[in-house]
Each structure stands twice: as structure tokens, then as C-alpha cells.
Design a protein around this motif. Structure first.
Motif, PDB file in Angstrom:
ATOM      1  N   CYS A  63      76.988 -73.833  -8.257  1.00 39.58           N
ATOM      2  CA  CYS A  63      76.011 -74.429  -7.015  1.00 39.58           C
ATOM      3  C   CYS A  63      75.781 -75.860  -7.454  1.00 39.58           C
ATOM      4  CB  CYS A  63      74.719 -73.624  -7.501  1.00 39.58           C
ATOM      5  SG  CYS A  63      73.440 -74.199  -6.199  1.00 39.58           S
ATOM      6  N   GLY A  64      75.888 -76.830  -6.427  1.00 43.97           N
ATOM      7  CA  GLY A  64      75.562 -78.166  -6.544  1.00 43.97           C
ATOM      8  C   GLY A  64      74.098 -78.519  -7.240  1.00 43.97           C
ATOM      9  N   GLY A  65      73.351 -77.464  -7.093  1.00 43.16           N
ATOM     10  CA  GLY A  65      71.892 -77.617  -7.215  1.00 43.16           C
ATOM     11  C   GLY A  65      70.948 -78.311  -6.573  1.00 43.16           C
ATOM     12  N   ALA A  66      71.298 -78.837  -5.356  1.00 46.98           N
ATOM     13  CA  ALA A  66      70.318 -79.505  -4.665  1.00 46.98           C
ATOM     14  C   ALA A  66      68.941 -78.682  -3.837  1.00 46.98           C
ATOM     15  CB  ALA A  66      71.366 -80.252  -3.522  1.00 46.98           C
ATOM     16  N   ILE A  67      68.013 -79.271  -4.144  1.00 46.86           N
ATOM     17  CA  ILE A  67      66.900 -78.488  -3.547  1.00 46.86           C
ATOM     18  C   ILE A  67      66.077 -79.792  -2.801  1.00 46.86           C
ATOM     19  CG2 ILE A  67      66.785 -76.595  -5.028  1.00 46.86           C
ATOM     20  CD1 ILE A  67      64.388 -78.077  -6.477  1.00 46.86           C
ATOM     21  N   PRO A  68      65.542 -79.272  -1.562  1.00 40.46           N
ATOM     22  CA  PRO A  68      64.601 -80.517  -0.793  1.00 40.46           C
ATOM     23  C   PRO A  68      63.215 -80.324  -1.253  1.00 40.46           C
ATOM     24  CG  PRO A  68      64.939 -78.468   0.433  1.00 40.46           C
ATOM     25  CD  PRO A  68      65.668 -78.159  -0.735  1.00 40.46           C
ATOM     26  N   PRO A  69      62.438 -81.273  -0.980  1.00 32.87           N
ATOM     27  CA  PRO A  69      61.169 -81.458  -0.827  1.00 32.87           C
ATOM     28  C   PRO A  69      60.330 -80.416  -0.641  1.00 32.87           C
ATOM     29  CG  PRO A  69      61.832 -83.602  -0.604  1.00 32.87           C
ATOM     30  CD  PRO A  69      62.999 -82.818  -0.303  1.00 32.87           C
ATOM     31  N   ARG A  70      60.702 -79.842   0.602  1.00 32.62           N
ATOM     32  CA  ARG A  70      59.984 -78.559   1.356  1.00 32.62           C
ATOM     33  C   ARG A  70      60.178 -77.379   0.547  1.00 32.62           C
ATOM     34  NH1 ARG A  70      60.377 -76.046   7.136  1.00 32.62           N
ATOM     35  NH2 ARG A  70      59.409 -74.001   6.860  1.00 32.62           N
ATOM     36  N   ASP A 114      77.483 -94.888   2.636  1.00 30.84           N
ATOM     37  CA  ASP A 114      76.180 -94.562   1.725  1.00 30.84           C
ATOM     38  C   ASP A 114      74.828 -94.161   2.913  1.00 30.84           C
ATOM     39  OD1 ASP A 114      77.767 -94.961  -0.515  1.00 30.84           O
ATOM     40  OD2 ASP A 114      76.994 -96.528  -1.236  1.00 30.84           O
ATOM     41  N   ILE A 115      74.330 -92.968   2.522  1.00 26.97           N
ATOM     42  CA  ILE A 115      73.294 -92.666   3.470  1.00 26.97           C
ATOM     43  C   ILE A 115      72.033 -92.814   2.583  1.00 26.97           C
ATOM     44  CG2 ILE A 115      72.372 -91.166   4.836  1.00 26.97           C
ATOM     45  CD1 ILE A 115      75.045 -90.121   5.680  1.00 26.97           C
ATOM     46  N   PRO A 116      71.115 -93.720   2.586  1.00 29.81           N
ATOM     47  CA  PRO A 116      69.793 -93.499   1.841  1.00 29.81           C
ATOM     48  C   PRO A 116      69.063 -92.320   2.135  1.00 29.81           C
ATOM     49  CG  PRO A 116      69.727 -95.395   3.501  1.00 29.81           C
ATOM     50  CD  PRO A 116      71.211 -94.803   3.481  1.00 29.81           C
ATOM     51  N   VAL A 117      68.279 -91.874   1.312  1.00 30.41           N
ATOM     52  CA  VAL A 117      67.545 -90.586   1.520  1.00 30.41           C
ATOM     53  C   VAL A 117      65.968 -91.430   1.723  1.00 30.41           C
ATOM     54  CG1 VAL A 117      66.274 -88.551   0.920  1.00 30.41           C
ATOM     55  CG2 VAL A 117      68.834 -89.136   0.158  1.00 30.41           C
ATOM     56  N   GLU A 118      65.589 -91.598   2.973  1.00 31.30           N
ATOM     57  CA  GLU A 118      64.370 -92.240   3.444  1.00 31.30           C
ATOM     58  C   GLU A 118      63.287 -91.260   3.256  1.00 31.30           C
ATOM     59  OE1 GLU A 118      64.888 -93.931   7.196  1.00 31.30           O
ATOM     60  OE2 GLU A 118      66.242 -95.592   6.406  1.00 31.30           O
ATOM     61  N   ASN A 119      62.136 -91.833   2.876  1.00 31.02           N
ATOM     62  CA  ASN A 119      61.070 -90.950   2.827  1.00 31.02           C
ATOM     63  C   ASN A 119      60.790 -89.533   2.007  1.00 31.02           C
ATOM     64  OD1 ASN A 119      59.442 -93.143   4.347  1.00 31.02           O
ATOM     65  ND2 ASN A 119      60.738 -91.929   6.422  1.00 31.02           N
ATOM     66  N   GLY A 120      61.766 -89.689   1.132  1.00 31.11           N
ATOM     67  CA  GLY A 120      62.004 -88.345   0.090  1.00 31.11           C
ATOM     68  C   GLY A 120      63.200 -88.418  -0.912  1.00 31.11           C
ATOM     69  N   PHE A 121      63.809 -87.470  -1.096  1.00 35.36           N
ATOM     70  CA  PHE A 121      64.605 -87.427  -2.146  1.00 35.36           C
ATOM     71  C   PHE A 121      65.308 -85.906  -2.180  1.00 35.36           C
ATOM     72  CE2 PHE A 121      60.743 -85.521  -3.891  1.00 35.36           C
ATOM     73  CZ  PHE A 121      61.246 -84.354  -4.480  1.00 35.36           C
ATOM     74  N   VAL A 122      66.396 -85.933  -2.790  1.00 38.29           N
ATOM     75  CA  VAL A 122      67.358 -84.670  -3.205  1.00 38.29           C
ATOM     76  C   VAL A 122      67.152 -84.145  -4.522  1.00 38.29           C
ATOM     77  CG1 VAL A 122      69.522 -83.677  -3.203  1.00 38.29           C
ATOM     78  CG2 VAL A 122      68.875 -85.199  -1.182  1.00 38.29           C
ATOM     79  N   GLY A 123      66.457 -83.305  -4.695  1.00 43.81           N
ATOM     80  CA  GLY A 123      66.031 -82.831  -6.139  1.00 43.81           C
ATOM     81  C   GLY A 123      67.382 -81.870  -6.616  1.00 43.81           C
ATOM     82  N   MET A 124      67.583 -82.276  -8.111  1.00 43.01           N
ATOM     83  CA  MET A 124      68.571 -81.409  -8.489  1.00 43.01           C
ATOM     84  C   MET A 124      68.096 -80.618  -9.774  1.00 43.01           C
ATOM     85  SD  MET A 124      71.736 -82.391  -7.363  1.00 43.01           S
ATOM     86  CE  MET A 124      71.989 -83.091  -5.946  1.00 43.01           C
ATOM     87  N   ALA A 134      66.321 -83.383   8.759  1.00 37.98           N
ATOM     88  CA  ALA A 134      66.494 -81.850   8.972  1.00 37.98           C
ATOM     89  C   ALA A 134      66.565 -81.412   7.547  1.00 37.98           C
ATOM     90  CB  ALA A 134      67.604 -81.805   9.785  1.00 37.98           C
ATOM     91  N   TYR A 135      67.211 -82.128   6.678  1.00 42.56           N
ATOM     92  CA  TYR A 135      67.206 -81.570   5.344  1.00 42.56           C
ATOM     93  C   TYR A 135      66.039 -81.178   4.692  1.00 42.56           C
ATOM     94  CZ  TYR A 135      68.524 -81.246   0.384  1.00 42.56           C
ATOM     95  OH  TYR A 135      68.378 -80.876  -0.983  1.00 42.56           O
ATOM     96  N   MET A 136      65.200 -82.412   4.711  1.00 41.34           N
ATOM     97  CA  MET A 136      63.922 -82.545   3.926  1.00 41.34           C
ATOM     98  C   MET A 136      63.042 -81.559   4.557  1.00 41.34           C
ATOM     99  SD  MET A 136      63.513 -86.113   2.292  1.00 41.34           S
ATOM    100  CE  MET A 136      63.784 -87.226   4.106  1.00 41.34           C
ATOM    101  N   ASN A 137      62.978 -81.372   5.885  1.00 38.38           N
ATOM    102  CA  ASN A 137      61.863 -80.580   6.347  1.00 38.38           C
ATOM    103  C   ASN A 137      62.572 -79.451   7.131  1.00 38.38           C
ATOM    104  OD1 ASN A 137      59.846 -82.594   6.504  1.00 38.38           O
ATOM    105  ND2 ASN A 137      61.224 -83.787   7.807  1.00 38.38           N
ATOM    106  N   LYS A 138      63.750 -78.963   6.894  1.00 38.62           N
ATOM    107  CA  LYS A 138      64.422 -77.697   7.405  1.00 38.62           C
ATOM    108  C   LYS A 138      64.278 -77.298   8.898  1.00 38.62           C
ATOM    109  CE  LYS A 138      66.610 -77.026   4.164  1.00 38.62           C
ATOM    110  NZ  LYS A 138      67.041 -78.427   3.773  1.00 38.62           N
ATOM    111  N   LYS A 139      64.133 -78.477   9.665  1.00 38.32           N
ATOM    112  CA  LYS A 139      64.044 -78.223  11.061  1.00 38.32           C
ATOM    113  C   LYS A 139      64.602 -79.485  11.816  1.00 38.32           C
ATOM    114  CE  LYS A 139      59.684 -77.482  10.896  1.00 38.32           C
ATOM    115  NZ  LYS A 139      58.515 -77.042  11.348  1.00 38.32           N
TER     116      LYS A 139
END
Length: 393
Positions: free
Chosen positions: A40-47, A77-87, A359-364
Motif C-alpha cells: 500500500c502506498g499509505g496515502a490518507i487524506p485529512p478527511r 507537479d500538482i500542489p496540494v492546496e489547502n491541505g496535504f496527503v498524509g503518509m 475531491a481527494y481531501m473531501n471525498k466528494k
């Protein structure tokens, strides 16, 4: 003793279901084999961290940029605005979730599921105890099967569970190198290259002191280890120490049915809830565990088997549209390197970048920006038709 629920499988889905049920006062046994780590890449969103009360000390790092790399080596390169990708590392994250379920009141049972026996009233989950090697049983009113993509429970209980489409994933956890032109410890690299994966993608995901490097494919003829070795060479990571290797199937389509209409519900990979296109699974597994627990509560309160359908209904109400869009993207763009080149070109678009990570961070899909959705739909058609020149980066 008769348990209210026996949860089979202690990954994110099963551990979440057990935690929720035990927190609400149900008598829960969590049966898990222990010792197996899913690739697993291990990525989790703030939500996920918000919805499931995950503390920041579980994160190995926070990712601020995602790099999409085309077959010809172009990248955006796509910046993750207003959040992050947690690992997170599943080696540590999954046991933490299981320990939390036990702290909430679930009983931990270490062993391997064998079969379900319904010959004497309540169903009995028969398992092989890890310590003794003996067959033992857990008597229960209800079973939640969260035992992975090729769920042994599901194949014996749910029609069609053995025909779910699978991606075979493999990764290597390596010692992280020093930052360089090839490697940024705050950037995820996603590699769309038919030489690495003919129908999915490869990844380089930093985990603090380690890195997950891997790939996935539906094609059985692909040599996963050789493809990952090639990816490490291409990413400048061939000389890094390899700490462990893991492989497993990952489902890419939710099953049409998640319950047996009697006394059992599926959750997580067993139900097929991994996002198409991205392969993201941790958030959806934990959500699947939560809705399975909600359906279990309803069943235990009413003794009505129709309540078991609540799990799939709740999940699809929230995530069906996102899954449909991602499945369409995978079908449209992953079929050839020419299409992958077009996909990376599309990723240069600022509307695509913003909505992707919203969509990634908010899941919608964010309804507040309908014009952006229309613009993206039009741009998508132009890219697929080859009417937009490739951006050379």
C-alpha cells in the motif's frame, strides 16, 4: 459465550468496524491472522483523520506535491492546496487500529478463518488458533467479513464474490535516500508508463525514513518484481537498501451485494471498495467498516436481515458518483501510452488540479463549482480526441 458480532479480518475495515461496535457496547470478537502487511502506498487524506480521529503522530510525513509522469518522461507537479496527503506505513498503522479496537472493548483473537458452521442455532466462526494450531470456534449473532480482496468468507456466502476484477499490486519498502533531483521527500510520484504497468500505474511514495516503490496491473503475465526493479532504476532508487517486499490483489469494483440476507455483511476490500483509477483504499476501507458496523447495529436492534443492506446503501449514497467518474477515467486513459500522454497533459489544467485534490481531501465532487465541472468535461473530450497539443515539461 455468544458474541453480538465476530469481525473476520483486522485491517482498516475490520478494525474500524470492531472499534465502532465495541464503543457502542456490543460484544465483539476481532479475528485476525496477524503478521501480514498489505502492499500500500499509505496515502490518507485529512478527511480520514477527521472522520476516524487519527492523531497526527500516526503520520510518517505530509506530502505537499504530486508529480504525474508520462510514458515519455514529461511531468506535471500538482500542489496540494489547502491541505496535504498524509503518509502511513501499514506495518504500524494496522496494528494501531487493532489495538484501539481492543481498548474500546473488542476481544482480540489471533487465528485463521476456516469456515462457518450453522448446524446448531447461532452461526459459529471456525478458525485455527495461531498459538496452539487447534480448531476453535466463536459463536455469534452476526459476522462482518473484512478479510481482503479474495475473501474466503465472501466466496462461500455472496454470489459473484469470486469474480471481482483485481489489480495485482506489489511494492518494496526501501531506505529513503537523501533529497535529490530524482527524489523529494515531500512529493508523491505517480508513473503512467506501459513499461512499468500496461494498464495501471507505478508509484514512489515517501514514508519519512523509508519509501514505498511499487506498481499494479490486472495482467497476470506481467512480472511485478521486474517492473518494480525497472521503476527503481528509472527513479534513481536502485541502490537504496530494500527493507521488505509485499504483494497482494486489490479489487477495483464494489460488489453488487454486500450481505447474504441472513447473518453476514462484507466490508473493505472484501466488498470491493477500492477507488478505480487511483487505487486509494484506506479511507474507503475504514468507511466500509463504519457502515458495516451501522448496519450491524440496525440488525442487532431489529433482528431484521433487511437491515444488512444498509451498509452498501450508505456507502454508495456517499461515494457512488466519485467511483463512477474514476472508473471512467481509468477506462479512458489507462488503455495505452498514447492515452496516458494525453492524461498527463490534462493534468496541467488548473481546474483539473484543484478539483482533483478537492475531491481527494473531501471525498466528494465539490458542487460549489459547477462551471469548473463543465469546463473539465469539455477539456477531457478534447484531450481524448487528440485536439490539444501535449505540454512538454
Amino acid at each position: 459465550m455468544v458474541y453480538d458480532v465476530v469481525v473476520v479480518g483486522g485491517g482498516p475495515a475490520g478494525a474500524t468496524a470492531a472499534h465502532d461496535l465495541a464503543t457502542n457496547g456490543q460484544r465483539v470478537a476481532l479475528l485476525d491472522r496477524e503478521g501480514r502487511i498489505k502492499p500500500c502506498g499509505g496515502a490518507i487524506p485529512p478527511r480520514l483523520m477527521q472522520d476516524f480521529d487519527i492523531p497526527e503522530d500516526q503520520l510518517l510525513t505530509k506530502i505537499s506535491t504530486a508529480r504525474m509522469i508520462s510514458p515519455r518522461g514529461r511531468h506535471v507537479d500538482i500542489p496540494v492546496e489547502n491541505g496535504f496527503v498524509g503518509m502511513v506505513d501499514r506495518k504500524d498503522f494496522d496494528p494501531w487500529l487493532r489495538d484501539r479496537a481492543v481498548a474500546a472493548g473488542a476481544e482480540r483473537v489471533v487465528g485463521t478463518f476456516l469456515r462457518i458452521d450453522r448446524s446448531r442455532g447461532w452461526p459459529r466462526v471456525i478458525y485455527r488458533d495461531k498459538a496452539s494450531g487447534d480448531e476453535k470456534q466463536l459463536c455469534t449473532r452476526l459476522i462482518i467479513a473484512a478479510d481482503g480482496a479474495k475473501s474466503r468468507v465472501a466466496r462461500g456466502e455472496i454470489p459473484g464474490a469470486d469474480r471481482i476484477p483485481l489489480v495485482f499490486a506489489y511494492h518494496e519498502i526501501i531506505a529513503a535516500p537523501e533529497p535529490s533531483a530524482h527524489y523529494d521527500p515531500q512529493r508523491c510520484d505517480v508513473i503512467y508508463d506501459g513499461r512499468i504497468s500496461p494498464d495501471f500505474y507505478g508509484w514512489v511514495f515517501p514514508h519519512g525514513n523509508t519509501v514505498s516503490v511499487g506498481m499494479g496491473t490486472e495482467r497476470a503475465e506481467v512480472n511485478l518484481k521486474q517492473a518494480t526493479a525497472d521503476l527503481r532504476v528509472a527513479s534513481g532508487l536502485a541502490d537504496c537498501e530494500t527493507l521488505r517486499r509485499e504483494g497482494a490483489p486489490i479489487p477495483l469494483k464494489p460488489l453488487d451485494r454486500w450481505d447474504n440476507g441472513r447473518d453476514l455483511i462484507l466490508a473493505g476490500d472484501a466488498a470491493g471498495v477500492v477507488a478505480p483509477s487511483s487505487g486509494e483504499g484506506i479511507y474507503y476501507a475504514m468507511t466500509g467498516g463504519r457502515v458495516a458496523a451501522a448496519a450491524a447495529e440496525a440488525y442487532l436492534a431489529t433482528a431484521n436481515p433487511r437491515a444488512l443492506k444498509l451498509a452498501r446503501k450508505l456507502f454508495m449514497r456517499e461515494h457512488k458518483t466519485v467511483f463512477r467518474v474514476l472508473a471512467s477515467m481509468q477506462s479512458a486513459y489507462y488503455r495505452s501510452d498514447e492515452r496516458r500522454e494525453r492524461f498527463v497533459s490534462l493534468c496541467h489544467d488548473i481546474d483539473v488540479q484543484r478539483l482533483t485534490f478537492e475531491a481527494y481531501m473531501n471525498k466528494k465532487l465539490v458542487k460549489a463549482r459547477p462551471m469548473a465541472h463543465l469546463k473539465i468535461g469539455f477539456k477531457n473530450l478534447r484531450h481524448l480526441a487528440g485536439l490539444v497539443p501535449e505540454t512538454h515539461v
